[in-house]
Design a protein around this motif. Structure first.
Motif, PDB file in Angstrom:
ATOM      1  N   PHE A 206      80.358  24.549  30.948  1.00 40.69           N
ATOM      2  CA  PHE A 206      79.142  25.239  31.339  1.00 40.69           C
ATOM      3  C   PHE A 206      78.701  26.246  30.281  1.00 40.69           C
ATOM      4  N   ARG A 207      79.629  27.053  29.792  1.00 35.50           N
ATOM      5  CA  ARG A 207      79.271  28.034  28.759  1.00 35.50           C
ATOM      6  C   ARG A 207      78.763  27.356  27.494  1.00 35.50           C
ATOM      7  N   ALA A 208      79.393  26.260  27.088  1.00 37.25           N
ATOM      8  CA  ALA A 208      78.942  25.530  25.899  1.00 37.25           C
ATOM      9  C   ALA A 208      77.519  25.019  26.095  1.00 37.25           C
ATOM     10  N   TYR A 209      77.256  24.496  27.287  1.00 41.43           N
ATOM     11  CA  TYR A 209      75.914  23.989  27.598  1.00 41.43           C
ATOM     12  C   TYR A 209      74.886  25.114  27.536  1.00 41.43           C
ATOM     13  N   MET A 210      75.171  26.219  28.217  1.00 35.63           N
ATOM     14  CA  MET A 210      74.209  27.316  28.302  1.00 35.63           C
ATOM     15  C   MET A 210      73.980  27.981  26.951  1.00 35.63           C
ATOM     16  N   ASP A 211      75.031  28.167  26.179  1.00 33.75           N
ATOM     17  CA  ASP A 211      74.866  28.804  24.871  1.00 33.75           C
ATOM     18  C   ASP A 211      74.041  27.920  23.934  1.00 33.75           C
ATOM     19  N   GLY A 212      74.301  26.614  23.981  1.00 31.72           N
ATOM     20  CA  GLY A 212      73.511  25.696  23.168  1.00 31.72           C
ATOM     21  C   GLY A 212      72.068  25.626  23.620  1.00 31.72           C
ATOM     22  N   TYR A 213      71.885  25.645  24.933  1.00 30.45           N
ATOM     23  CA  TYR A 213      70.529  25.607  25.497  1.00 30.45           C
ATOM     24  C   TYR A 213      69.744  26.857  25.120  1.00 30.45           C
TER      25      TYR A 213
ATOM     26  N   VAL B 263      74.628  23.829  41.778  1.00 34.16           N
ATOM     27  CA  VAL B 263      74.019  22.856  42.682  1.00 34.16           C
ATOM     28  C   VAL B 263      75.042  21.761  42.983  1.00 34.16           C
ATOM     29  N   GLN B 264      75.189  21.411  44.254  1.00 26.61           N
ATOM     30  CA  GLN B 264      76.114  20.352  44.667  1.00 26.61           C
ATOM     31  C   GLN B 264      75.354  19.065  44.943  1.00 26.61           C
ATOM     32  N   HIS B 265      75.577  18.055  44.100  1.00 28.58           N
ATOM     33  CA  HIS B 265      75.019  16.724  44.337  1.00 28.58           C
ATOM     34  C   HIS B 265      75.958  15.924  45.240  1.00 28.58           C
TER      35      HIS B 265
ATOM     36  N   LEU C 244      66.438  28.188  32.680  1.00 29.42           N
ATOM     37  CA  LEU C 244      66.950  27.563  33.891  1.00 29.42           C
ATOM     38  C   LEU C 244      67.109  28.559  35.031  1.00 29.42           C
ATOM     39  N   SER C 245      67.053  28.036  36.266  1.00 30.44           N
ATOM     40  CA  SER C 245      67.304  28.865  37.441  1.00 30.44           C
ATOM     41  C   SER C 245      68.589  28.466  38.154  1.00 30.44           C
ATOM     42  N   LYS C 246      69.118  27.262  37.864  1.00 24.20           N
ATOM     43  CA  LYS C 246      70.328  26.798  38.531  1.00 24.20           C
ATOM     44  C   LYS C 246      70.954  25.692  37.701  1.00 24.20           C
ATOM     45  N   ILE C 247      72.221  25.391  37.985  1.00 29.61           N
ATOM     46  CA  ILE C 247      72.938  24.396  37.197  1.00 29.61           C
ATOM     47  C   ILE C 247      73.635  23.395  38.123  1.00 29.61           C
ATOM     48  N   SER C 248      73.391  22.118  37.913  1.00 28.96           N
ATOM     49  CA  SER C 248      74.048  21.076  38.684  1.00 28.96           C
ATOM     50  C   SER C 248      75.379  20.738  38.033  1.00 28.96           C
TER      51      SER C 248
ATOM     52  N   GLY D   7      69.222  22.573  35.244  1.00 29.64           N
ATOM     53  CA  GLY D   7      70.062  21.944  34.241  1.00 29.64           C
ATOM     54  C   GLY D   7      71.184  21.184  34.898  1.00 29.64           C
ATOM     55  N   GLU D   8      71.831  20.320  34.142  1.00 24.60           N
ATOM     56  CA  GLU D   8      72.928  19.517  34.693  1.00 24.60           C
ATOM     57  C   GLU D   8      73.976  19.300  33.616  1.00 24.60           C
ATOM     58  N   ILE D   9      75.224  19.557  33.978  1.00 27.58           N
ATOM     59  CA  ILE D   9      76.321  19.313  33.038  1.00 27.58           C
ATOM     60  C   ILE D   9      77.209  18.208  33.579  1.00 27.58           C
ATOM     61  N   GLY D  10      77.850  17.485  32.678  1.00 28.20           N
ATOM     62  CA  GLY D  10      78.722  16.403  33.088  1.00 28.20           C
ATOM     63  C   GLY D  10      77.936  15.276  33.732  1.00 28.20           C
ATOM     64  N   GLU D  11      78.624  14.475  34.521  1.00 25.39           N
ATOM     65  CA  GLU D  11      77.996  13.344  35.204  1.00 25.39           C
ATOM     66  C   GLU D  11      78.593  13.234  36.593  1.00 25.39           C
ATOM     67  N   VAL D  12      77.736  13.225  37.612  1.00 20.71           N
ATOM     68  CA  VAL D  12      78.201  13.118  38.979  1.00 20.71           C
ATOM     69  C   VAL D  12      78.985  11.817  39.146  1.00 20.71           C
ATOM     70  N   GLY D  13      80.182  11.923  39.709  1.00 20.88           N
ATOM     71  CA  GLY D  13      81.041  10.760  39.863  1.00 20.88           C
ATOM     72  C   GLY D  13      82.077  10.638  38.768  1.00 20.88           C
ATOM     73  N   LYS D  14      82.010  11.520  37.750  1.00 17.89           N
ATOM     74  CA  LYS D  14      82.970  11.486  36.645  1.00 17.89           C
ATOM     75  C   LYS D  14      83.867  12.722  36.726  1.00 17.89           C
ATOM     76  N   ASP D  15      84.231  13.279  35.570  1.00 16.16           N
ATOM     77  CA  ASP D  15      85.167  14.401  35.546  1.00 16.16           C
ATOM     78  C   ASP D  15      84.552  15.656  36.157  1.00 16.16           C
ATOM     79  N   VAL D  16      85.402  16.473  36.788  1.00 16.66           N
ATOM     80  CA  VAL D  16      84.968  17.732  37.368  1.00 16.66           C
ATOM     81  C   VAL D  16      84.529  18.684  36.258  1.00 16.66           C
ATOM     82  N   SER D  17      83.397  19.359  36.466  1.00 21.25           N
ATOM     83  CA  SER D  17      82.866  20.291  35.472  1.00 21.25           C
ATOM     84  C   SER D  17      83.777  21.506  35.336  1.00 21.25           C
ATOM     85  N   SER D  18      83.755  22.106  34.153  1.00 21.07           N
ATOM     86  CA  SER D  18      84.608  23.260  33.878  1.00 21.07           C
ATOM     87  C   SER D  18      83.769  24.442  33.392  1.00 21.07           C
TER      88      SER D  18
END
Length: 227
Positions: free
Chosen positions: A16-23, A82-84, A34-38, A1-12
């Motif tokens: 992450f919790r909002a993403y995972m709960d919705g997912y 995961v670190q892009h 999922l096994s990992k989160i970008s 999975g991936e939250i936010g956008e690389v190159g934009k705001d730092v993820s919080s």
């Protein structure tokens, strides 16, 4: 999975919790998930390219990585974050990834750069590749890009079309470039604490033997040799 956008705001953690709960709310019953989160910690793919073609130094928010990785493992059973876009980071930073819970680090651009910029890489071939980029990857050029910025960001496009030429370089050239890459891999394996993990990897990763046949464009599986 991936939250936010690389190159934009730092993820919080909240994001992450909002993403995972919705997912999880829409995850079909009986599926693994999922096994990992970008996440984004302040980097961008390939780095931030300056007008002269060099890459700007960036600050990594390791606190965000550590916090999200801890939540990922403790609350959701994921491997971690995961670190892009890590290719262009300073060497002294890399030990911080395992220190702060990263489970995967993306590094492809650095290896590409090492090949293009290696003193043994033939200037004639590089010039030919750059000429191809100017013609065939012109749509990659942004209005404000300098020539150096455009070529740096678009040169990955030339790797495929020039694979045969690169693989056909003299053995001494390929050996010199390969030696530099091997030393870099060894350095990274140390910083990322990969040594001594063979048995742990073998528990979960089961290699599959695939027969390959040499071709003009690299290698293909035997069952594709006639394609």
């Amino acid at each position: 999975g991936e939250i936010g956008e690389v190159g934009k705001d730092v993820s919080s953690p909240e994001e992450f919790r909002a993403y995972m709960d919705g997912y999880r709310a829409v995850l079909p019953e009986g599926t693994t998930g999922l096994s990992k989160i970008s996440i984004n910690t302040g980097t961008s793919h390939g780095g931030v390219v300056l007008p002269d073609g060099t890459v700007a130094k960036v600050a990594i928010d390791f606190d965000a990585m550590k916090a999200i990785s801890k939540i990922a493992r403790g609350e959701y059973g994921l491997a971690g974050a995961v670190q892009h876009g890590a290719s262009t980071l300073p060497a002294e930073m890399f030990h911080e990834f395992p220190n702060n819970g990263a489970c995967e680090v993306h590094l492809a651009t650095e290896f590409q750069n090492m090949v293009y910029e290696h003193p043994a890489f033939p200037k004639g071939l590089k010039d030919e590749m750059y000429a191809w980029i100017r013609t065939n990857a012109a749509d990659e050029r942004k209005a404000k890009d300098t020539e150096e910025q455009f070529l740096y960001k678009a040169r990955k496009k030339a790797i495929g079309p020039f694979k045969e030429a690169a693989w056909g370089l003299p053995e001494a050239v390929r050996a010199a470039i390969g030696d530099a890459l091997e030393k870099k891999f060894e350095f990274l394996f140390g910083k990322l604490r990969v040594q001594g993990t063979k048995n742990a990897v073998a528990r979960f990763i089961k290699p599959v033997d695939v027969e390959v046949t040499a071709s003009a464009h690299g290698f293909v599986r035997d069952d594709e040799a006639g394609d």
